[in-house]
Design an enzyme around this catalytic site. Structure first.
Site, PDB file in Angstrom:
ATOM      1  N   ASN A  31      63.423  37.729  26.118  1.00 40.21           N
ATOM      2  CA  ASN A  31      62.197  36.882  26.704  1.00 40.21           C
ATOM      3  C   ASN A  31      60.856  37.432  26.109  1.00 40.21           C
ATOM      4  O   ASN A  31      59.659  36.795  25.943  1.00 40.21           O
ATOM      5  CB  ASN A  31      62.006  37.151  28.179  1.00 40.21           C
ATOM      6  CG  ASN A  31      62.127  38.582  28.626  1.00 40.21           C
ATOM      7  OD1 ASN A  31      62.827  39.522  28.012  1.00 40.21           O
ATOM      8  ND2 ASN A  31      61.399  38.744  29.803  1.00 40.21           N
ATOM      9  N   GLU A  78      64.149  50.108  30.810  1.00 45.06           N
ATOM     10  CA  GLU A  78      63.393  49.191  31.551  1.00 45.06           C
ATOM     11  C   GLU A  78      64.336  48.193  32.389  1.00 45.06           C
ATOM     12  O   GLU A  78      64.640  47.104  31.324  1.00 45.06           O
ATOM     13  CB  GLU A  78      62.242  48.581  30.658  1.00 45.06           C
ATOM     14  CG  GLU A  78      61.127  48.270  31.429  1.00 45.06           C
ATOM     15  CD  GLU A  78      60.933  46.703  30.876  1.00 45.06           C
ATOM     16  OE1 GLU A  78      60.728  45.783  31.891  1.00 45.06           O
ATOM     17  OE2 GLU A  78      60.513  46.480  29.721  1.00 45.06           O
ATOM     18  N   CYS A 137      60.071  40.403  33.849  1.00 45.63           N
ATOM     19  CA  CYS A 137      60.549  41.353  34.630  1.00 45.63           C
ATOM     20  C   CYS A 137      59.501  41.609  35.740  1.00 45.63           C
ATOM     21  O   CYS A 137      59.713  42.239  36.743  1.00 45.63           O
ATOM     22  CB  CYS A 137      61.168  42.468  33.903  1.00 45.63           C
ATOM     23  SG  CYS A 137      60.197  43.447  32.930  1.00 45.63           S
ATOM     24  N   GLU A 168      57.402  53.745  28.702  1.00 45.28           N
ATOM     25  CA  GLU A 168      57.072  53.173  27.532  1.00 45.28           C
ATOM     26  C   GLU A 168      55.380  53.158  27.526  1.00 45.28           C
ATOM     27  O   GLU A 168      54.860  53.402  28.532  1.00 45.28           O
ATOM     28  CB  GLU A 168      57.583  51.889  27.340  1.00 45.28           C
ATOM     29  CG  GLU A 168      59.196  52.026  27.088  1.00 45.28           C
ATOM     30  CD  GLU A 168      59.829  50.701  26.730  1.00 45.28           C
ATOM     31  OE1 GLU A 168      60.724  50.890  26.014  1.00 45.28           O
ATOM     32  OE2 GLU A 168      59.635  49.661  27.532  1.00 45.28           O
TER      33      GLU A 168
END
Length: 473
Positions: free
Chosen positions: A143, A241, A275, A453
């Site tokens: 994505n 993640e 997400c 991150e």
């Protein structure tokens, strides 16, 4: 870069299709186990050199990469739209965000500091330094095919690590373009190695290898758990993640215009395939009807179509399975008492029939028994629920195993701090549907992930070494 594609049989290809049209975009050589092994060896050899580059030398290369991405912004955005379908407005954001990670970590490469630690013994000196962890593997989803790689590779390269990358088979073209940019900007051969193909052929090899010191993964929670298990035998450092199930809360004192616009943007951006998308919209009873009316009218006006048309705001879903999931969630909600306010089915217009299009959908009268309130949607469906009290909505918002992103709207300063501190999520937008930026940490709580991150992300690729120096006096 490692030229692992030379080992691949030319009849083994991955077909990349445009989800808006079904048309073939490209065929990509499929990697095998032998390629995954060769990539490890290539990265090991390159690490001996790359890890000894000064921070300034690595910084200068990363600066070039950032600028090269921006220089090629139009072509890269169009490629992202072709391979995974997101509207160009979202694809441009992705390209610019990708460049920002290389720019940020170009600066961080020069700031990997150690420390001198005061000793309790007169003739002893203590020093701590940070060094690159070694060969790392980055496994990324379809994505955000360019941004996810950039968010992992920029800090890894800045730290002095060498990398193995496996992009999604559904959208690998952006990763291949990024590899070309690396070559043009002077990244030495073998520092980054790409292998595209089946997980059992590639990822399992990297997980079992003691030469791979770290795994960074973005994707579903189910897959992330399996990767953690498989990496345990070699005690790898992991960054995960994973999935999200973001609540979006509108309190009675919220600016409704701002809240509606924020909900539209974070729910339908990239067609809901993020997400961090709002997955559960909670609205206080006193403003519920007004919010629903305004929100639904805005959703009705969203242009749906091929993302290559800059005017379209909602593009296709990635594949047939995604469409099936949308239908399942809508049907379940309606059977349990939800009211369909708009959309609710696949797009039937002639110009959309060939693609994976689902109507932007609004569901009212949703309750916590429905499937859509329990599992991540990853598509353009907005379920709206009513609440009465702050304590009630916070309990409902936190009542999930996920904890990536959350959003709430209020003009009460005390409530802003109280709710911010109570929500069990790693990233929270207060009157802000876009709290994501390179200079802030990005990471989830609970089953939404491990590690950070973005800002401070370089620490995920460093090891600390302490030296104790005993001296004669």
């Amino acid at each position: 870069m490692s030229r692992t594609d030379s080992l691949i049989e030319k009849d083994q290809v991955i077909k990349v299709k445009n989800p808006a049209t079904g048309e073939l975009v490209a065929e990509v050589n499929k990697g095998r186990k032998e390629d995954a092994i060769a990539a490890i060896e290539s990265a090991k050899v390159a690490f001996a050199t790359w890890s000894r580059f000064t921070g300034l030398e690595r910084s200068q290369i990363l600066e070039k990469i950032a600028q090269r991405i921006l220089d090629d912004k139009d072509r890269l955005a169009q490629l992202i739209t072709k391979e995974m379908g997101k509207p160009l407005v979202n694809a441009y954001y992705e390209v610019e965000s990708s460049a920002s990670y290389f720019k940020w970590f170009a600066e961080e490469a020069r700031r990997v500091y150690g420390e001198q630690i005061p000793s309790s013994v007169r003739n002893k000196r203590l020093l701590a330094i940070k060094q690159p962890i070694g060969v790392i593997a980055a496994i990324t989803p379809w994505n955000f095919p360019l941004q996810m790689l950039s968010r992992k590779l920029a800090p890894a390269l800045a730290a002095g690590c060498t990398g193995l990358i496996r992009p999604s088979n559904q959208s690998p073209l952006s990763a291949l373009e990024l590899m070309k940019i690396f070559v043009e900007c002077g990244v030495p051969d073998g520092v980054v190695n790409i292998v595209i193909g089946a997980a059992e052929e590639i990822t399992d090899v990297w997980l079992s290898s003691p030469d791979v010191k770290k795994i960074s993964f973005t994707g579903s929670t189910e897959v992330g758990i399996e990767l953690i298990k498989k990496s345990a035998d070699t005690v790898k450092k992991v960054s995960m993640e994973l999935g999200g199930h973001a609540p979006f809360i509108v309190f009675e004192d919220a600016d409704l215009d701002l809240a509606v616009e924020g909900a539209i943007n974070i729910k339908f951006g990239a067609s809901g395939q993020q997400c961090v998308c709002a997955n559960r919209i909670y609205v206080h009873a006193s403003v519920h009807d007004e919010f629903v009316s305004r929100f639904t009218e805005k959703v009705k006006q969203l242009p749906v179509g091929n993302g290559a048309d800059i005017h379209n705001r909602v593009g296709p879903l990635i594949n047939q399975s995604a469409l099936d999931k949308m239908e399942e969630q809508v049907q379940d909600a309606i059977e349990k008492g939800a009211v369909l306010l708009h959309g609710g089915k696949r797009c039937t217009a002639d110009h959309l029939k060939q693609g994976n299009f689902f109507e932007p959908t609004v569901l009212g009268e949703v309750d916590d028994t429905m499937l859509i309130t329990k599992e991540e949607t990853f598509g353009p469906i907005a379920p709206i629920m009513k609440f009465e009290k702050e304590e009630e909505v916070l309990y409902r918002a936190n009542n999930t195993n996920f904890g990536l992103a959350a959003y709430f709207y209020t003009n009460d300063l005390s409530r802003s701090h109280r709710v911010f501190e109570t929500l069990e999520y790693g990233i929270i937008g207060i009157n802000d549907a876009a709290p994501f930026t390179v200079q802030a940490p990005f990471g989830g709580w609970k089953l939404s992930g491990l590690g950070i991150e973005g800002a401070h992300g370089i620490d995920e690729y460093l090891e600390t070494k302490v030296g104790s120096f005993l001296m004669s006096i």
